[in-house]
Design an enzyme around this catalytic site. Structure first.
Site, PDB file in Angstrom:
ATOM      1  N   LYS A   1       6.492  -2.051  -1.810  1.00 37.05           N
ATOM      2  CA  LYS A   1       5.465  -2.745  -2.201  1.00 37.05           C
ATOM      3  C   LYS A   1       5.826  -3.995  -2.933  1.00 37.05           C
ATOM      4  CE  LYS A   1       2.995  -0.460   0.989  1.00 37.05           C
ATOM      5  NZ  LYS A   1       2.058   0.273   0.773  1.00 37.05           N
TER       6      LYS A   1
HETATM    7  C1  LIG Z   1       1.403   1.673   1.796  1.00 37.77           C
HETATM    8  C2  LIG Z   1      -0.107   1.627   2.154  1.00 37.77           C
HETATM    9  C3  LIG Z   1      -0.877   2.453   1.802  1.00 37.77           C
HETATM   10  C4  LIG Z   1      -0.542   3.910   0.990  1.00 37.77           C
HETATM   11  O1  LIG Z   1       0.052   3.665   0.005  1.00 37.77           O
HETATM   12  P1  LIG Z   1       1.152   5.099  -0.426  1.00 37.77           P
HETATM   13  O2  LIG Z   1       1.401   4.781  -1.763  1.00 37.77           O
HETATM   14  O3  LIG Z   1       2.463   4.976   0.339  1.00 37.77           O
HETATM   15  O4  LIG Z   1       0.420   6.228  -0.531  1.00 37.77           O
HETATM   16  C5  LIG Z   1      -2.258   2.459   2.076  1.00 37.77           C
HETATM   17  N1  LIG Z   1      -2.711   1.495   2.802  1.00 37.77           N
HETATM   18  C6  LIG Z   1      -1.931   0.491   3.294  1.00 37.77           C
HETATM   19  C7  LIG Z   1      -2.511  -0.677   3.780  1.00 37.77           C
HETATM   20  C8  LIG Z   1      -0.546   0.289   2.875  1.00 37.77           C
HETATM   21  O5  LIG Z   1       0.119  -0.413   3.207  1.00 37.77           O
END
Ligand SMILES: *Cc1c(COP(=O)(O)O)cnc(C)c1O
Length: 388
Positions: free
Chosen positions: A187
């Site tokens: 991210k």
């Molecule tokens: C990555 C993501 C999540 C979940 O995040 P994690 O930290 O992997 O649990 C939720 N919603 C969206 C749109 C994402 O891209």
């Protein structure tokens, strides 16, 4: 094919600040659990970054959504409206509450939830709407909030992919009742695993905090008035997060630069589309994602594997959640043509702070060559090696 060999990952964290110093501090002081002070420091700095009063750190973006939904009182039999074109976690968090996600198609320009299609999905059971800032592009919040106000629904932003995105000059995270972020390794701010719930509402923040820490009464140790969860963030990821946040403007600026290079390189390529950014949006490009018009899914998969052979890692766009086995509803005949087309023909290209102009040029030249090769029946077989 060019003889030059490279490997360009689709995403990678970049540590250019105090990450190592802060992590070393955790180890040297012995504060590795959620009791360490980097958690609170990261929360305060992140709240300020979003322009909100409260932030509650937790162990990932999925549980951040779960905490927000629980804090807002979502319970069994409720319905929550979400875009079908999102990462599955958005729907799963609703399901964890015993509630049902109700899917809405995407808007063709921004690929975020089509606000014009929300209203006809509202029923007496509807409690709220989750707007997802897909790939870092903000959803159309004013239209969504107007509907929510009219029907007395909550709005959550799933901003897992959108740290620093803006809608009409206001930051993602500050545009709804509660917003959630992820700090997964790919991210925009990465802590390995990690998440955050943000809100301006002190009562909702307190509720999320209580649920995060097993439901323990903050005034009375080992007294649990409710059933809570252990969704806490550890000090080490918080230390990494704080260091990443200190450099967030640089991370975002690098992504904007990479996106500008892609736009320039792909401008003249026929049949390639990407998210259109209206004047009200600041897109932060979690992933530079293209849609190849008139390609079938096997052809798209063939492109992915051809690029992989040339050292370029990519990702297909998410499958629309309504098409996944746990969420398929045979009694429903609704179609989601926009989301389905983006999903079928979409590819995310390498987008992270370390991508250079030379990488983008190499990627686009190879993409052009891969698209020019004929597509055969082999499309299916070739694509089987590609595990996204
Ligand atoms: C990555 C993501 C999540 C979940 O995040 P994690 O930290 O992997 O649990 C939720 N919603 C969206 C749109 C994402 O891209």
């Amino acid at each position: 094919m060019t003889s030059e060999r490279r490997f360009i990952p689709v995403a990678s964290p970049v540590f250019t600040g105090n990450e190592k110093t802060y992590v070393t501090d955790c180890l040297e002081t012995g504060w590795i659990s959620s009791g360490g002070n980097y958690v609170g420091r990261f929360e305060s700095a992140f709240a300020e970054f979003c322009g909100v009063r409260h932030a509650v750190a937790c162990c990932n973006g999925t549980v951040a959504l779960h905490l927000a939904l629980m804090a807002l009182g979502v319970k069994a039999q409720d319905e929550v409206i979400i875009p079908t074109l999102t990462f599955v976690a958005t729907a799963n968090a609703v399901t964890y509450c015993g509630a049902r996600p109700v899917f809405v198609d995407s808007e063709p320009l921004t690929w975020t939830i089509n606000s014009a299609a929300i209203e006809r999905h509202i029923t007496p059971r509807t409690r709220g709407i989750i707007a997802v800032h897909l790939y870092g592009h903000p959803a159309e919040m004013d239209a969504i909030k107007a509907i929510a106000e009219h029907y007395n629904l909550f709005v959550i932003e799933d901003a897992a992919e959108a740290h620093g995105a803006e809608y009409k000059g206001r930051r993602a995270g500050s545009l709804s009742d509660m917003a959630t972020f992820s700090f997964y390794g790919n991210k925009i701010i990465a802590t390995g695993e990690g998440g955050m719930v943000v809100t301006d509402d002190a009562r909702l923040a307190e509720r999320a905090r209580l649920l995060r820490g097993q439901g323990m009464d903050p005034e009375r140790r080992y007294w649990f008035p409710i059933i809570g969860y252990n969704y806490r963030m550890m000090n080490i990821p918080a230390a990494i997060g704080l260091a990443q946040l200190e450099k967030v403007d640089w991370h975002i600026a690098r992504r904007l630069e990479v996106a500008a290079w892609y736009r320039e390189e792909l401008r003249d390529m026929p049949g390639i589309n990407w998210q259109t950014t209206p004047a009200w949006a600041r897109h932060v490009y979690w992933m530079w994602t293209i849609v190849m018009e008139k390609k079938t899914e096997p052809e798209r998969n063939q492109i992915i594997s051809r690029l992989q052979q040339r050292g370029i890692e990519t990702r297909p766009v998410f499958y629309p959640v309504h098409s996944l086995p746990p969420y398929r509803d045979p009694t429903q005949s609704e179609s989601y043509p926009v989301a389905e087309q983006i999903s079928r023909c979409g590819i995310s290209l390498p987008t992270w702070a370390g991508v250079t102009y030379s990488d983008v040029h190499y990627i686009c030249r190879n993409l052009r060559e891969c698209l020019a090769e004929p597509f055969g029946r082999a499309a299916r077989d070739e694509s089987q090696n590609t595990e996204a």
